[in-house]
Motif scaffolding. Sequence first.
Motif, PDB file in Angstrom:
ATOM      1  N   LEU A   1       0.588  -1.310   0.261  1.00 33.06           N
ATOM      2  CA  LEU A   1      -0.210  -0.069  -0.135  1.00 33.06           C
ATOM      3  C   LEU A   1       1.668   1.411   0.593  1.00 33.06           C
ATOM      4  CD1 LEU A   1      -2.698  -1.102   2.512  1.00 33.06           C
ATOM      5  CD2 LEU A   1      -2.775  -0.743  -0.116  1.00 33.06           C
ATOM      6  N   THR A   2       1.985   1.037   0.499  1.00 27.96           N
ATOM      7  CA  THR A   2       2.846   2.470   0.818  1.00 27.96           C
ATOM      8  C   THR A   2       3.646   2.263  -0.425  1.00 27.96           C
ATOM      9  OG1 THR A   2       4.263   1.186   1.894  1.00 27.96           O
ATOM     10  CG2 THR A   2       2.969   2.812   3.225  1.00 27.96           C
ATOM     11  N   GLU A   3       3.686   1.697  -1.218  1.00 27.46           N
ATOM     12  CA  GLU A   3       4.698   1.587  -2.595  1.00 27.46           C
ATOM     13  C   GLU A   3       4.480   2.992  -3.639  1.00 27.46           C
ATOM     14  OE1 GLU A   3       7.765   0.601  -5.259  1.00 27.46           O
ATOM     15  OE2 GLU A   3       7.142   0.212  -2.782  1.00 27.46           O
ATOM     16  N   PRO A   4       3.299   2.929  -3.855  1.00 23.62           N
ATOM     17  CA  PRO A   4       2.959   4.725  -4.266  1.00 23.62           C
ATOM     18  C   PRO A   4       4.131   6.257  -4.058  1.00 23.62           C
ATOM     19  CG  PRO A   4       1.417   3.104  -4.950  1.00 23.62           C
ATOM     20  CD  PRO A   4       2.042   2.277  -3.379  1.00 23.62           C
ATOM     21  N   TYR A   5       3.735   5.573  -2.515  1.00 24.83           N
ATOM     22  CA  TYR A   5       4.110   7.275  -1.288  1.00 24.83           C
ATOM     23  C   TYR A   5       5.709   6.410  -1.510  1.00 24.83           C
ATOM     24  CZ  TYR A   5       5.387  10.169   2.674  1.00 24.83           C
ATOM     25  OH  TYR A   5       5.446  11.480   3.244  1.00 24.83           O
ATOM     26  N   CYS A   6       6.415   5.401  -1.392  1.00 27.08           N
ATOM     27  CA  CYS A   6       7.383   5.585  -1.039  1.00 27.08           C
ATOM     28  C   CYS A   6       8.059   5.744  -2.260  1.00 27.08           C
ATOM     29  CB  CYS A   6       7.789   4.201  -0.620  1.00 27.08           C
ATOM     30  SG  CYS A   6       7.525   3.963   0.725  1.00 27.08           S
ATOM     31  N   SER A   7       7.217   5.824  -4.254  1.00 24.76           N
ATOM     32  CA  SER A   7       8.154   5.648  -4.930  1.00 24.76           C
ATOM     33  C   SER A   7       8.510   6.917  -5.882  1.00 24.76           C
ATOM     34  CB  SER A   7       7.586   4.492  -5.804  1.00 24.76           C
ATOM     35  OG  SER A   7       6.316   4.670  -6.342  1.00 24.76           O
ATOM     36  N   LEU A   8       7.709   8.360  -5.313  1.00 21.26           N
ATOM     37  CA  LEU A   8       8.037   9.411  -5.418  1.00 21.26           C
ATOM     38  C   LEU A   8       9.075   9.955  -5.555  1.00 21.26           C
ATOM     39  CD1 LEU A   8       5.408  10.852  -2.799  1.00 21.26           C
ATOM     40  CD2 LEU A   8       5.055  10.454  -5.122  1.00 21.26           C
ATOM     41  N   PRO A   9       9.450  10.745  -6.912  1.00 15.71           N
ATOM     42  CA  PRO A   9      11.026  11.268  -7.174  1.00 15.71           C
ATOM     43  C   PRO A   9      10.886  11.916  -6.303  1.00 15.71           C
ATOM     44  CG  PRO A   9       9.071  12.722  -8.384  1.00 15.71           C
ATOM     45  CD  PRO A   9       8.158  11.446  -7.376  1.00 15.71           C
ATOM     46  N   GLU A  10      12.782  11.825  -5.942  1.00 20.26           N
ATOM     47  CA  GLU A  10      13.587  13.430  -5.098  1.00 20.26           C
ATOM     48  C   GLU A  10      13.528  14.767  -5.469  1.00 20.26           C
ATOM     49  OE1 GLU A  10      17.323  11.953  -4.355  1.00 20.26           O
ATOM     50  OE2 GLU A  10      16.966   9.716  -3.717  1.00 20.26           O
ATOM     51  N   SER A  11      12.756  14.904  -4.495  1.00 24.09           N
ATOM     52  CA  SER A  11      13.083  16.810  -5.447  1.00 24.09           C
ATOM     53  C   SER A  11      13.224  17.739  -3.514  1.00 24.09           C
ATOM     54  CB  SER A  11      11.981  17.359  -5.657  1.00 24.09           C
ATOM     55  OG  SER A  11      10.315  16.884  -4.731  1.00 24.09           O
ATOM     56  N   SER A  12      13.072  18.777  -4.117  1.00 28.67           N
ATOM     57  CA  SER A  12      13.526  20.005  -3.290  1.00 28.67           C
ATOM     58  C   SER A  12      12.076  19.764  -1.399  1.00 28.67           C
ATOM     59  CB  SER A  12      12.693  21.324  -3.155  1.00 28.67           C
ATOM     60  OG  SER A  12      12.098  21.383  -4.309  1.00 28.67           O
ATOM     61  N   ALA A  13      11.180  19.167  -2.578  1.00 26.21           N
ATOM     62  CA  ALA A  13       9.682  19.586  -1.888  1.00 26.21           C
ATOM     63  C   ALA A  13       9.640  16.762  -0.914  1.00 26.21           C
ATOM     64  CB  ALA A  13       8.482  19.236  -1.722  1.00 26.21           C
ATOM     65  N   PHE A  14      10.255  16.356  -1.396  1.00 25.17           N
ATOM     66  CA  PHE A  14      10.087  15.102  -1.247  1.00 25.17           C
ATOM     67  C   PHE A  14      12.173  14.461  -1.399  1.00 25.17           C
ATOM     68  CE2 PHE A  14       9.385  10.452  -1.322  1.00 25.17           C
ATOM     69  CZ  PHE A  14       8.483   9.956  -0.174  1.00 25.17           C
ATOM     70  N   ASP A  15      12.105  14.045  -0.565  1.00 21.73           N
ATOM     71  CA  ASP A  15      13.691  13.620   0.079  1.00 21.73           C
ATOM     72  C   ASP A  15      13.281  11.948   0.302  1.00 21.73           C
ATOM     73  OD1 ASP A  15      13.576  13.322   2.450  1.00 21.73           O
ATOM     74  OD2 ASP A  15      14.551  15.106   2.902  1.00 21.73           O
ATOM     75  N   ALA A  16      14.389  10.807  -0.311  1.00 18.69           N
ATOM     76  CA  ALA A  16      15.034   9.842   0.380  1.00 18.69           C
ATOM     77  C   ALA A  16      13.598   9.769   1.088  1.00 18.69           C
ATOM     78  CB  ALA A  16      16.251   9.178  -0.362  1.00 18.69           C
ATOM     79  N   GLU A  17      14.673   9.928   2.748  1.00 23.82           N
ATOM     80  CA  GLU A  17      14.343  10.003   3.967  1.00 23.82           C
ATOM     81  C   GLU A  17      12.598  10.007   4.468  1.00 23.82           C
ATOM     82  OE1 GLU A  17      16.658  11.592   6.475  1.00 23.82           O
ATOM     83  OE2 GLU A  17      18.696  10.494   5.381  1.00 23.82           O
ATOM     84  N   GLY A  18      11.998  11.200   3.266  1.00 26.22           N
ATOM     85  CA  GLY A  18      10.327  10.957   3.314  1.00 26.22           C
ATOM     86  C   GLY A  18       9.382  10.247   3.366  1.00 26.22           C
ATOM     87  N   CYS A  19       9.786   8.933   2.754  1.00 25.97           N
ATOM     88  CA  CYS A  19       9.028   7.585   2.638  1.00 25.97           C
ATOM     89  C   CYS A  19       8.200   7.523   3.957  1.00 25.97           C
ATOM     90  CB  CYS A  19       9.749   6.831   2.351  1.00 25.97           C
ATOM     91  SG  CYS A  19       8.223   5.030   1.995  1.00 25.97           S
ATOM     92  N   SER A  20       8.900   7.397   5.724  1.00 27.61           N
ATOM     93  CA  SER A  20       8.184   7.000   6.784  1.00 27.61           C
ATOM     94  C   SER A  20       7.038   8.338   7.418  1.00 27.61           C
ATOM     95  CB  SER A  20       9.345   7.898   8.286  1.00 27.61           C
ATOM     96  OG  SER A  20       9.644   8.973   8.198  1.00 27.61           O
ATOM     97  N   LEU A  21       6.441   7.863   7.557  1.00 26.53           N
ATOM     98  CA  LEU A  21       4.608   8.275   8.205  1.00 26.53           C
ATOM     99  C   LEU A  21       4.426   8.720   9.159  1.00 26.53           C
ATOM    100  CD1 LEU A  21       2.093   6.004   5.775  1.00 26.53           C
ATOM    101  CD2 LEU A  21       2.846   8.261   5.709  1.00 26.53           C
ATOM    102  N   ILE A  22       3.866   9.592   9.988  1.00 28.24           N
ATOM    103  CA  ILE A  22       4.012   9.405  11.414  1.00 28.24           C
ATOM    104  C   ILE A  22       2.983   8.998  11.856  1.00 28.24           C
ATOM    105  CG2 ILE A  22       5.812  12.005  11.162  1.00 28.24           C
ATOM    106  CD1 ILE A  22       2.819  13.212  11.259  1.00 28.24           C
ATOM    107  N   VAL A  23       2.583   9.040  13.041  1.00 31.45           N
ATOM    108  CA  VAL A  23       1.530   8.526  14.434  1.00 31.45           C
ATOM    109  C   VAL A  23       1.600   9.316  14.780  1.00 31.45           C
ATOM    110  CG1 VAL A  23       0.991   6.852  15.698  1.00 31.45           C
ATOM    111  CG2 VAL A  23       2.353   5.616  13.486  1.00 31.45           C
ATOM    112  N   THR A  24       0.365   9.883  15.342  1.00 35.12           N
ATOM    113  CA  THR A  24       0.063  11.210  15.911  1.00 35.12           C
ATOM    114  C   THR A  24      -1.116  11.190  17.801  1.00 35.12           C
ATOM    115  OG1 THR A  24      -2.215  11.823  14.966  1.00 35.12           O
ATOM    116  CG2 THR A  24       0.023  13.119  14.002  1.00 35.12           C
ATOM    117  N   GLY A  25      -1.226   9.574  17.364  1.00 33.02           N
ATOM    118  CA  GLY A  25      -1.898   9.000  18.876  1.00 33.02           C
ATOM    119  C   GLY A  25      -1.294   7.741  19.030  1.00 33.02           C
ATOM    120  N   PRO A  26      -1.681   7.711  20.384  1.00 35.64           N
ATOM    121  CA  PRO A  26      -1.301   6.780  20.791  1.00 35.64           C
ATOM    122  C   PRO A  26      -1.885   4.601  20.053  1.00 35.64           C
ATOM    123  CG  PRO A  26      -2.513   7.152  22.577  1.00 35.64           C
ATOM    124  CD  PRO A  26      -2.379   8.362  21.762  1.00 35.64           C
ATOM    125  N   PHE A  27      -3.355   5.398  19.632  1.00 40.36           N
ATOM    126  CA  PHE A  27      -3.728   4.254  19.581  1.00 40.36           C
ATOM    127  C   PHE A  27      -3.649   4.069  17.458  1.00 40.36           C
ATOM    128  CE2 PHE A  27      -6.115   5.283  23.321  1.00 40.36           C
ATOM    129  CZ  PHE A  27      -5.544   3.895  24.276  1.00 40.36           C
TER     130      PHE A  27
END
Length: 276
Positions: free
Chosen positions: A39-65
């Motif tokens: 599911l995350t392959e389309p997000y992680c395959s985004l091209p590197e640019s000034s707005a999105f670098d190779a380390e930006g593939c990680s998604l964040i969590v804002t709550g414990p659940f």
Amino acid sequence: MPLMDHLRELRGRLTKALIGLLLGAVIGYVFYQRVWAFLTEPYCSLPESSAFDAEGCSLIVTGPFDAFFVAMKVWLVVGALISAPIWLYQLWAFVAPALHSREKKYAYIFVPLAAVLFVGGAVLAYNITSLALTVLFGFLPEDADPMLTVDQYLDYMIIMMVMFGLGFVMPLLVALLNLAGVLSHATLAKWRRAIIFGAFAISAVITPAEPISMLALAVPLVVLFEIAELFAFLNDRRKRRDDPFAGLDDDEISELDDTPSDLDEPDVEENSSKRR
């Protein structure tokens, strides 16, 4: 069948469908990491640019659940897909006794076609996700980084794939309504412009605010609708050709056939012998 018997049968069908869903969810739990990577392959395959670098593939969590709820959504989605033959059969077994043989024949044809169209729409949505996100993230300022939550991204993927799948099935419903005699080709031709406009409007509402996703959904919808309209035209023409009363008004008197019948003339000698 009495009403209570119908309700008991419905309860049994729902129970079996729920058991199949839970068994499929167990399989989704086992293969959760692989499904999430898919599911995350389309997000992680985004091209590197000034707005999105190779380390930006990680998604964040804002709550414990959040992590648990995201995982549960994935389990249920995988379970619904894997157990589709089970709960579709339970639905069919509950509805089929009320259908005529002709309606069952249509169901045998349209259900597989609907499944193929739904999967085709979902696959298209998955394949254009990377391009759509690239366009959306292109509006970010140079000093901003995209930071999506896992819940936001999963909801985006599910909504896109489901909406594309349902959109691809809608023209098939148009053809089914035409076969049932509810929707004629004349009505479709009359509302063609409104339907095409509605396809673009609906695509703009259910897709992100960028043209790639909207066109990717609207253009196939219009093409599939034109195919459904062609099918309705051919089907209505066949009905008119096979109907001897086609073209007659409801208050118009039909012509009577005054051709003499070919009944055999009675045998005079046989009748006279019987009288004797």
